[in-house]
Motif scaffolding. Structure first.
Motif, mmCIF file in Angstrom:
data_model
loop_
_atom_site.group_PDB
_atom_site.id
_atom_site.type_symbol
_atom_site.label_atom_id
_atom_site.label_comp_id
_atom_site.label_asym_id
_atom_site.label_seq_id
_atom_site.Cartn_x
_atom_site.Cartn_y
_atom_site.Cartn_z
ATOM 1 N N LYS A 15 5.860 32.640 51.640
ATOM 2 C CA LYS A 15 7.325 32.684 51.535
ATOM 3 C C LYS A 15 7.890 33.897 52.251
ATOM 4 O O LYS A 15 8.984 33.836 52.809
ATOM 5 C CB LYS A 15 7.768 32.651 50.070
ATOM 6 C CG LYS A 15 7.565 31.283 49.451
ATOM 7 C CD LYS A 15 8.182 31.069 48.095
ATOM 8 C CE LYS A 15 8.180 32.195 47.150
ATOM 9 N NZ LYS A 15 8.661 31.856 45.815
ATOM 10 N N GLN A 16 7.162 35.006 52.272
ATOM 11 C CA GLN A 16 7.619 36.180 53.004
ATOM 12 C C GLN A 16 7.526 35.943 54.513
ATOM 13 O O GLN A 16 8.394 36.362 55.267
ATOM 14 C CB GLN A 16 6.792 37.404 52.626
ATOM 15 C CG GLN A 16 7.086 37.916 51.256
ATOM 16 C CD GLN A 16 6.147 39.045 50.840
ATOM 17 O OE1 GLN A 16 5.083 39.246 51.417
ATOM 18 N NE2 GLN A 16 6.551 39.782 49.821
ATOM 19 N N THR A 19 10.525 32.219 55.885
ATOM 20 C CA THR A 19 11.658 32.298 54.958
ATOM 21 C C THR A 19 12.282 30.939 54.666
ATOM 22 O O THR A 19 13.096 30.851 53.736
ATOM 23 C CB THR A 19 12.731 33.261 55.505
ATOM 24 O OG1 THR A 19 13.134 32.826 56.804
ATOM 25 C CG2 THR A 19 12.188 34.681 55.583
#
Length: 61
Positions: A15-16, A19
């Protein structure tokens, strides 16, 4: 592949890095892992092989 990171850690890292991903993209019912991989593949525009390489890469951090 030798798994050294928990699934929770892998989700956070993905997820980082991407995005566009959210928690719903990682949901799956036991035995329906392919559905989740298909969603990730489509959303990230990557083949399943590329996803497997990505998950393997996460184990090296």
């Amino acid at each position: 592949m030798n798994i050294t990171r928990s699934w929770r850690e892998q989700k956070v890292m993905l997820k980082q890095r991407f995005t566009v991903l959210n928690d719903a993209d990682f949901e799956f019912i036991e035995g329906q892992r392919e559905g989740m991989l298909n969603r990730l593949s489509q959303k990230l525009q990557k083949t399943k092989e590329e996803l497997h390489l990505l998950f393997a890469e996460l184990q090296t951090y």
